[in-house]
Scaffold this motif. Structure first.
Motif, PDB file in Angstrom:
ATOM      1  N   GLY A  52       0.830  -1.202   0.000  1.00 23.51           N
ATOM      2  CA  GLY A  52       0.000   0.000   0.000  1.00 23.51           C
ATOM      3  C   GLY A  52       0.864   1.251   0.000  1.00 23.51           C
ATOM      4  N   HIS A  53       0.178   2.394   0.042  1.00 23.52           N
ATOM      5  CA  HIS A  53       0.890   3.679  -0.067  1.00 23.52           C
ATOM      6  C   HIS A  53       1.122   4.295   1.316  1.00 23.52           C
ATOM      7  CE1 HIS A  53       0.323   3.887  -4.451  1.00 23.52           C
ATOM      8  NE2 HIS A  53      -0.809   3.255  -4.199  1.00 23.52           N
ATOM      9  N   GLY A  54       2.296   4.894   1.451  1.00 29.56           N
ATOM     10  CA  GLY A  54       2.568   5.730   2.624  1.00 29.56           C
ATOM     11  C   GLY A  54       2.554   4.992   3.944  1.00 29.56           C
ATOM     12  N   HIS A  55       3.042   3.756   3.978  1.00 23.69           N
ATOM     13  CA  HIS A  55       3.066   3.022   5.251  1.00 23.69           C
ATOM     14  C   HIS A  55       3.959   3.766   6.245  1.00 23.69           C
ATOM     15  CE1 HIS A  55       3.456  -0.148   8.187  1.00 23.69           C
ATOM     16  NE2 HIS A  55       2.519  -0.840   7.543  1.00 23.69           N
ATOM     17  N   SER A  56       3.499   3.867   7.498  1.00 29.24           N
ATOM     18  CA  SER A  56       4.241   4.665   8.483  1.00 29.24           C
ATOM     19  C   SER A  56       5.648   4.112   8.706  1.00 29.24           C
ATOM     20  CB  SER A  56       3.470   4.732   9.800  1.00 29.24           C
ATOM     21  OG  SER A  56       3.240   3.426  10.258  1.00 29.24           O
ATOM     22  N   ALA A  57       5.814   2.787   8.627  1.00 28.16           N
ATOM     23  CA  ALA A  57       7.150   2.210   8.859  1.00 28.16           C
ATOM     24  C   ALA A  57       8.116   2.636   7.755  1.00 28.16           C
ATOM     25  CB  ALA A  57       7.057   0.691   8.909  1.00 28.16           C
ATOM     26  N   VAL A  58       7.606   2.730   6.521  1.00 25.55           N
ATOM     27  CA  VAL A  58       8.466   3.122   5.404  1.00 25.55           C
ATOM     28  C   VAL A  58       8.804   4.613   5.516  1.00 25.55           C
ATOM     29  CG1 VAL A  58       8.613   3.281   2.872  1.00 25.55           C
ATOM     30  CG2 VAL A  58       7.511   1.298   3.938  1.00 25.55           C
ATOM     31  N   LYS A  59       7.784   5.406   5.856  1.00 22.84           N
ATOM     32  CA  LYS A  59       8.036   6.852   5.977  1.00 22.84           C
ATOM     33  C   LYS A  59       9.051   7.135   7.091  1.00 22.84           C
ATOM     34  CE  LYS A  59       3.667   8.390   5.927  1.00 22.84           C
ATOM     35  NZ  LYS A  59       2.452   9.201   5.667  1.00 22.84           N
ATOM     36  N   SER A  60       8.929   6.412   8.221  1.00 18.30           N
ATOM     37  CA  SER A  60       9.898   6.640   9.313  1.00 18.30           C
ATOM     38  C   SER A  60      11.294   6.225   8.892  1.00 18.30           C
ATOM     39  CB  SER A  60       9.583   5.808  10.560  1.00 18.30           C
ATOM     40  OG  SER A  60       8.317   5.928  10.933  1.00 18.30           O
ATOM     41  N   ALA A  61      11.384   5.084   8.182  1.00 21.38           N
ATOM     42  CA  ALA A  61      12.722   4.623   7.761  1.00 21.38           C
ATOM     43  C   ALA A  61      13.357   5.656   6.833  1.00 21.38           C
ATOM     44  CB  ALA A  61      12.604   3.272   7.061  1.00 21.38           C
ATOM     45  N   ILE A  62      12.537   6.227   5.940  1.00 19.57           N
ATOM     46  CA  ILE A  62      13.055   7.250   5.013  1.00 19.57           C
ATOM     47  C   ILE A  62      13.506   8.484   5.795  1.00 19.57           C
ATOM     48  CG2 ILE A  62      12.360   8.878   3.197  1.00 19.57           C
ATOM     49  CD1 ILE A  62      10.580   6.611   2.053  1.00 19.57           C
ATOM     50  N   ASN A  63      12.636   8.942   6.689  1.00 20.84           N
ATOM     51  CA  ASN A  63      12.974  10.151   7.458  1.00 20.84           C
ATOM     52  C   ASN A  63      14.229   9.948   8.296  1.00 20.84           C
ATOM     53  OD1 ASN A  63      10.868  11.690   6.488  1.00 20.84           O
ATOM     54  ND2 ASN A  63       9.436  10.953   8.035  1.00 20.84           N
TER      55      ASN A  63
END
Ligand SMILES: Cc1ncc(COP(=O)(O)O)c(C=O)c1O
Length: 392
Positions: A52-63
């Motif tokens: 899916g889009h914008g998973h919080s775990a992916v966004k945190s890893a990126i940040n």
């Protein structure tokens, strides 16, 4: 001037009829356009957004990674922990002979690297590939895939490529001591979800071993749970010499890789040294995102949910206008009786808020490849809209 007009004027186009919907937000299984209209995503950005889009775990890893460092040095010279951690995760999830990961930026580049590796390791030149496979648009990847129609305008392409028919036993006989590699998709995606006949891939694999050719599997579309297992080849009782990954490998960021045994991969270190190099390959932010997405896929047990969703699609998508329904996990093709039907149905579905698409080499088929996070309710909703359009 509106973004749509600027898009048509200044962003290079790939066809005369782009969808040109302006997406302003994507979350979970949904996309929103500039007018606030929402669409259920049934194609995952072409097999990318498997979680899916914008998973919080992916966004945190990126940040987190952006806060530490972004690009610091070209690929291969220094230790970058996101690459190391992701390569370790990937190889821990693969057979022991697939233990060395070369990160690049895209699926096409991974295909290029895999072809180069096979030539270098075997010292041979012939690459065998299959009609209606899609391996990418760069010169090497274009040479070993596609249709003649797509290739002709760009000749000369790389020489010594033999193109055979998928699922044709004659293909197995064509492998010889001249062959450097056979490159194949375990399930042909852009051909409209064509699955291999029983034993076809195993026999190809065996013929490669017999003749000292490398067996390259391109799992750009079939990887990361799409077909029900982490990689499709796990269901096929074989192990490739080189595994090519792209699309979902980056968790929504641009990434690709090819994976082989370290003894083969060492070929790039000498004669010539730096035999394959890349500035951005394995970008730390992309590797961090990819690893986070892969962990979500595993931790949330998304693959276990596929049979449940598939049951909805297979039971509901029955209609006189549907000629056939092919699937490998959540890589699905709905075949209609004509190309015109397909395009008009796709257009109507998009108007009604279902984001669907066609296939490069199967213009009479509608692509359904939703995020694996699709809910049963959303699958039912999608099928109801499809049936309503077919009944119009
Ligand atoms: C099976 C397969 N291989 C390779 C590629 C090329 O990947 P990319 O577009 O990231 O270069 C694609 C893209 O659709 C693909 O489906």
């Amino acid at each position: 001037m509106h973004h749509r007009q600027l898009f048509l004027r200044h962003v290079a186009q790939t066809s005369d009829a782009p969808l040109a919907i302006e997406i302003t937000q994507a979350a979970g299984n949904w996309l929103w356009d500039a007018d606030g209209k929402k669409y259920l995503d049934l194609i995952s950005g072409i097999a990318v957004s498997n979680i899916g889009h914008g998973h919080s775990a992916v966004k945190s890893a990126i940040n987190d990674q952006v806060d530490k460092y972004m690009h610091v040095m070209v690929y291969g010279e220094i230790v970058q922990s996101p690459q190391v951690q992701y390569a370790t995760w990937l190889t821990n999830h693969l057979p022991s002979t697939l233990n060395s990961v070369y990160f690049v930026n895209s699926g096409s580049e991974a295909v290029e690297g895999a072809i180069k590796l096979a030539k270098r390791v075997t010292g041979k030149t012939e690459i065998i590939s299959f009609r209606n496979s899609y391996h990418g648009s760069t010169m090497g990847a274009l040479s070993v895939g596609n249709t003649e129609e797509r290739k002709n305008a760009f000749r000369p392409l790389i020489p010594d490529n033999t193109v055979l028919t998928y699922n044709d036993p004659a293909a197995i006989q064509a492998i010889s001591s001249r062959t450097a590699a056979v490159i194949i998709e375990p399930i042909q995606a852009e051909a409209g979800v064509i699955t291999p006949n029983s034993e076809f891939l195993q026999q190809l694999r065996e013929a490669c071993s017999t003749h000292g050719a490398m067996f390259i599997l391109d799992e750009c579309q079939t990887g990361f749970g799409r077909t029900g297992t982490l990689f499709a080849f796990e269901q096929m009782n074989l192990v490739p010499d080189i595994l090519v990954l792209g699309k979902a490998v980056g968790g929504g960021m641009p990434l690709g890789c090819f994976i082989a045994d370290i003894a083969s991969m060492q070929a790039f270190t000498h004669d010539p040294v730096l035999g394959h190099i890349t500035t951005f390959g394995g970008h730390p932010v992309c590797c961090a995102a990819g690893l986070a997405a892969a962990q979500v896929l595993e931790d949330e047990k998304l693959m276990e949910h596929i049979p449940n969703l598939l049951q909805v699609f297979t039971s509901k998508l029955q209609h006189p206008k549907i000629k056939s329904f092919r699937h490998a996990g959540l890589l699905m093709a709905v075949e209609f009786y004509s190309v015109e039907d397909n395009f008009s149905i796709i257009k109507k579905l998009i108007d009604k808020g279902l984001f669907v698409d066609w296939f490069l080499f199967a213009a009479d088929c509608m692509r359904l490849a939703p995020p694996l996070t699709l809910t049963r309710h959303e699958a039912e909703h999608a099928c109801e809209i499809i049936l309503a359009v077919l009944n119009e």
